[in-house]
Design an enzyme around this catalytic site. Structure first.
Site, mmCIF file in Angstrom:
data_model
loop_
_atom_site.group_PDB
_atom_site.id
_atom_site.type_symbol
_atom_site.label_atom_id
_atom_site.label_comp_id
_atom_site.label_asym_id
_atom_site.label_seq_id
_atom_site.Cartn_x
_atom_site.Cartn_y
_atom_site.Cartn_z
ATOM 1 N N ALA A 98 -72.707 -12.424 -57.799
ATOM 2 C CA ALA A 98 -71.373 -12.997 -57.603
ATOM 3 C C ALA A 98 -70.667 -12.981 -58.947
ATOM 4 O O ALA A 98 -71.088 -13.657 -59.886
ATOM 5 C CB ALA A 98 -71.495 -14.431 -57.091
ATOM 6 N N MET A 99 -69.605 -12.197 -59.058
ATOM 7 C CA MET A 99 -68.955 -12.016 -60.352
ATOM 8 C C MET A 99 -67.537 -12.556 -60.346
ATOM 9 O O MET A 99 -66.697 -12.107 -59.569
ATOM 10 C CB MET A 99 -68.968 -10.538 -60.730
ATOM 11 C CG MET A 99 -70.403 -10.060 -60.853
ATOM 12 S SD MET A 99 -70.574 -8.449 -61.560
ATOM 13 C CE MET A 99 -69.816 -8.622 -63.139
ATOM 14 N N SER A 100 -67.293 -13.516 -61.247
ATOM 15 C CA SER A 100 -66.005 -14.215 -61.265
ATOM 16 C C SER A 100 -65.027 -13.604 -62.260
ATOM 17 O O SER A 100 -63.890 -14.033 -62.339
ATOM 18 C CB SER A 100 -66.250 -15.664 -61.659
ATOM 19 O OG SER A 100 -66.784 -15.693 -62.972
ATOM 20 N N VAL A 138 -67.541 -14.981 -68.368
ATOM 21 C CA VAL A 138 -68.612 -14.501 -69.245
ATOM 22 C C VAL A 138 -70.001 -14.690 -68.616
ATOM 23 O O VAL A 138 -70.869 -13.820 -68.742
ATOM 24 C CB VAL A 138 -68.485 -15.185 -70.644
ATOM 25 C CG1 VAL A 138 -68.799 -16.656 -70.602
ATOM 26 C CG2 VAL A 138 -69.345 -14.496 -71.668
ATOM 27 N N SER A 160 -71.167 -14.842 -65.367
ATOM 28 C CA SER A 160 -71.609 -13.914 -64.316
ATOM 29 C C SER A 160 -71.642 -12.471 -64.827
ATOM 30 O O SER A 160 -72.425 -11.652 -64.331
ATOM 31 C CB SER A 160 -70.738 -14.035 -63.072
ATOM 32 O OG SER A 160 -69.386 -14.075 -63.399
ATOM 33 N N CYS A 214 -67.854 -26.353 -52.115
ATOM 34 C CA CYS A 214 -67.622 -24.910 -52.206
ATOM 35 C C CYS A 214 -68.948 -24.162 -52.381
ATOM 36 O O CYS A 214 -69.187 -23.153 -51.723
ATOM 37 C CB CYS A 214 -66.677 -24.622 -53.373
ATOM 38 S SG CYS A 214 -66.481 -22.872 -53.689
ATOM 39 N N CYS A 228 -62.704 -25.599 -58.446
ATOM 40 C CA CYS A 228 -63.256 -24.291 -58.137
ATOM 41 C C CYS A 228 -62.259 -23.487 -57.294
ATOM 42 O O CYS A 228 -61.839 -23.944 -56.232
ATOM 43 C CB CYS A 228 -64.533 -24.567 -57.367
ATOM 44 S SG CYS A 228 -65.384 -23.203 -56.707
HETATM 45 N N1 ATP Z 1 -64.312 -15.708 -57.780
HETATM 46 C C1 ATP Z 1 -65.630 -15.568 -57.834
HETATM 47 N N2 ATP Z 1 -66.212 -14.458 -57.316
HETATM 48 C C2 ATP Z 1 -67.542 -14.271 -57.350
HETATM 49 N N3 ATP Z 1 -68.397 -15.165 -57.890
HETATM 50 C C3 ATP Z 1 -67.889 -16.283 -58.405
HETATM 51 C C4 ATP Z 1 -66.485 -16.540 -58.422
HETATM 52 N N4 ATP Z 1 -66.291 -17.741 -59.017
HETATM 53 C C5 ATP Z 1 -67.508 -18.197 -59.361
HETATM 54 N N5 ATP Z 1 -68.475 -17.336 -59.013
HETATM 55 C C6 ATP Z 1 -69.937 -17.444 -59.218
HETATM 56 O O1 ATP Z 1 -70.292 -18.799 -59.404
HETATM 57 C C7 ATP Z 1 -70.828 -18.980 -60.724
HETATM 58 C C8 ATP Z 1 -70.406 -20.319 -61.264
HETATM 59 O O2 ATP Z 1 -69.019 -20.339 -61.319
HETATM 60 P P1 ATP Z 1 -68.228 -21.394 -62.202
HETATM 61 O O3 ATP Z 1 -66.799 -21.044 -62.144
HETATM 62 O O4 ATP Z 1 -68.649 -22.736 -61.739
HETATM 63 O O5 ATP Z 1 -68.930 -21.257 -63.607
HETATM 64 P P2 ATP Z 1 -68.621 -20.445 -64.938
HETATM 65 O O6 ATP Z 1 -69.656 -20.954 -65.871
HETATM 66 O O7 ATP Z 1 -67.201 -20.539 -65.340
HETATM 67 O O8 ATP Z 1 -69.015 -18.925 -64.565
HETATM 68 P P3 ATP Z 1 -68.327 -17.585 -65.120
HETATM 69 O O9 ATP Z 1 -68.368 -17.636 -66.630
HETATM 70 O O10 ATP Z 1 -69.174 -16.503 -64.528
HETATM 71 O O11 ATP Z 1 -66.909 -17.606 -64.588
HETATM 72 C C9 ATP Z 1 -70.307 -17.812 -61.517
HETATM 73 O O12 ATP Z 1 -71.115 -17.529 -62.643
HETATM 74 C C10 ATP Z 1 -70.330 -16.700 -60.484
HETATM 75 O O13 ATP Z 1 -71.628 -16.174 -60.320
#
Ligand code: ATP
Length: 505
Positions: free
Chosen positions: A10-12, A15, A17, A101, A222
């Protein structure tokens, strides 16, 4: 050589993911990056942050030379997360949408999409958390139907998968994962489990992910992101203006625009008052917000709470709780707050009483009570009622000693607690059932779930439900997770503009 295992990450576009995907690739897995879109609207500056984040995730996938997909859960997010958030506010509670979520979107819909639609062997996220399984073990899990009874069969053969805090305790995200299912956890890899955030950033720099390093840490709810929360929520809920009332004197101190966005312990800016006041209680029938003049006022201190049916991650419920009827462990109800020792008592309906070793400030209904034993996260339950505050107990003691009572207990402004009863009533009367320690008979007699889930199972009134349902959401084709054709690695991302046209909630 065995078949290369397929992991969907899951890639957001952030950094964490990005580095998770990098690590999986280095471990030799076949990795697919998937971006989820769960909310479509512009932020307060008119910028569509989702588009930018998706673009960033796509760029990382290109750098890693892995396939990329985009999936939309806008409709699911609306129905299973955001509507729930609005309902909770209407009940006077303070919800935690990030926990919901994870439970419904990332570790249910996304998980099913990864395993069933993309045929992956496991999914991965960039959360700072750890499970009791090694990667290899994750791939050997067979699907076993979840238990149908209230409590899982204790003789079940398979070993439960446990959830542990990540090595970086400052970043640990188990709090947000405390409601996820055992099935999803079984098939999940957390590649950042043993890393610190600093190290992750260094890895990102080494891999040339400059564009994700430049971004600010994600804040706010989120997927909904950062915004003026009061203004935002009042677009969806009708304001309920009322009075600020002093908990000590019963005097009206001023007026507020609506109690939805006020949470216990929050500083209240009261027009015409120079000193700081703090919200200590709400009466959702009169719209009164009760305030106290100090931040650590005894009206904010409590040591007892009751949850809804508790969600146990590994064992349901913990073997120690079954054996001894009570269990000592640690508790928190906010991410990153220090863990506090507590005693837990299990009720027949699967809910728990939690008594903390010392009174805590601003325990809040709607928030999740998350339990830990050492570095293991045991699970969580939504707080639905609170024990009496220190202030109420002081009043009670004065009453018993026959001392004259302070204004508030004699005036007609006696505040209502969240459960709708008078605050000065003892704990056992404010809740329908007393703490019932679980008996052996209770364990072996599975009760139907319908009898156990109290408030969440209760549908909100039709009017409220219709009010929050936006017409614009119907008729969109978002129920189905859509793998954007144009979002594969080889093709440009132009297809995403189709989802951009979807109306905002
Ligand atoms: N829009 C998205 N699409 C896919 N995966 C998501 C998305 N938002 C979050 N995730 C998944 O959920 C994890 C946790 O998200 P969160 O926003 O709580 O933490 P984060 O530490 O900011 O992560 P990242 O640095 O990857 O954005 C992410 O690392 C990713 O694997």
């Amino acid at each position: 050589m065995g078949v290369v295992k397929h992991v969907v990450c899951a890639m957001s576009g952030g950094v964490d993911s990005s580095v998770a995907a990098l690590l999986l690739k280095r471990r030799g897995y076949h990795v697919t990056g998937v971006f989820m879109k769960n909310w479509d609207s512009l932020d307060e500056k008119g910028v569509c942050t989702t588009e930018r984040d998706c673009e960033d995730a796509y760029k990382v996938c290109r750098q890693l030379d892995i396939p990329f997909h985009q999936v939309s859960y806008v409709k699911e997010y609306w129905h299973e997360v955001f509507s729930n958030l609005l309902r909770e506010y209407q009940r006077g509670r303070t919800p935690n949408p990030d926990i919901i979520c994870n439970k419904h979107i990332k570790f249910k819909h996304f998980y099913q999409y990864a395993i069933n639609t993309l045929g992956a062997d496991a999914m991965a996220t960039g959360h700072y958390a750890r499970t009791s399984l090694e990667d290899e073990e994750v791939f050997h899990q067979r699907h076993v139907l979840p238990p149908q009874t209230l409590f899982r069969d204790r003789f079940e053969i398979r070993n439960p998968v446990r959830l542990f805090q990540g090595a970086d305790l400052l970043k640990d995200q188990t709090f947000f994962l405390s409601q996820i299912s055992q099935d999803a956890l079984r098939r999940t890899i957390f590649p950042l489990a043993s890393l610190t955030k600093d190290f992750v950033k260094k890895m990102a720099a080494g891999a040339g992910f400059e564009h994700v390093l430049k971004k600010k840490e994600s804040m706010g709810i989120c997927f909904i992101g950062e915004r003026n929360f009061e203004e935002f929520i009042l677009e969806y809920l009708e304001p309920r203006p009322g009075n600020f009332v002093s908990i000590e004197t019963g005097k009206v101190m001023g007026e507020h625009k609506g109690w939805f966005t006020f949470t216990l312990g929050q500083r209240a800016r009261i027009g015409g008052q120079r000193d700081a006041w703090f919200v200590v209680d709400k009466d959702i029938t009169t719209n009164d917000l009760f305030v106290a003049p100090t931040t650590n006022h005894p009206a904010l201190l409590r040591d007892t709470l009751r949850t809804e049916r508790f969600h146990w991650i590994a064992e349901e419920p913990s073997a120690e709780l079954i054996r001894t009827k009570m269990m000592d462990c640690q508790f928190r109800f906010q991410h990153q707050m220090p863990l506090t020792p507590c005693t837990v008592t299990l009720n027949q309906d699967g809910s728990v009483w939690i008594m903390t070793a010392k009174p805590l400030r601003a325990l809040t209904p709607g928030q999740f009570a998350v339990l830990y034993k050492g570095d293991e996260c045991l699970g969580s339950g939504k707080i639905i009622s609170l024990g009496p505050s220190e202030y109420t107990l002081q009043q009670g003691r004065q009453r018993l000693a026959g001392k004259p009572l302070t204004h508030s207990s004699t005036s007609q402004s006696e505040p209502l607690t969240w459960s709708g009863k008078s605050q000065s009533e003892p704990l056992t009367q404010t809740n329908s059932s007393q703490p019932e320690p679980l008996t052996q008979t209770g364990i072996s007699q599975p009760e139907p779930l319908t009898q156990t889930c109290t408030s969440e199972a209760e549908p909100h009134t039709q009017t409220a439900a219709t009010k929050i349902e936006p017409l614009t959401r119907t008729g969109t084709s978002q129920t189905e997770p859509v793998t954007k054709t144009g979002a594969t690695q080889t093709e440009p991302l132009t297809q995403r503009s189709a989802t951009q046209k979807e109306p905002s909630p």
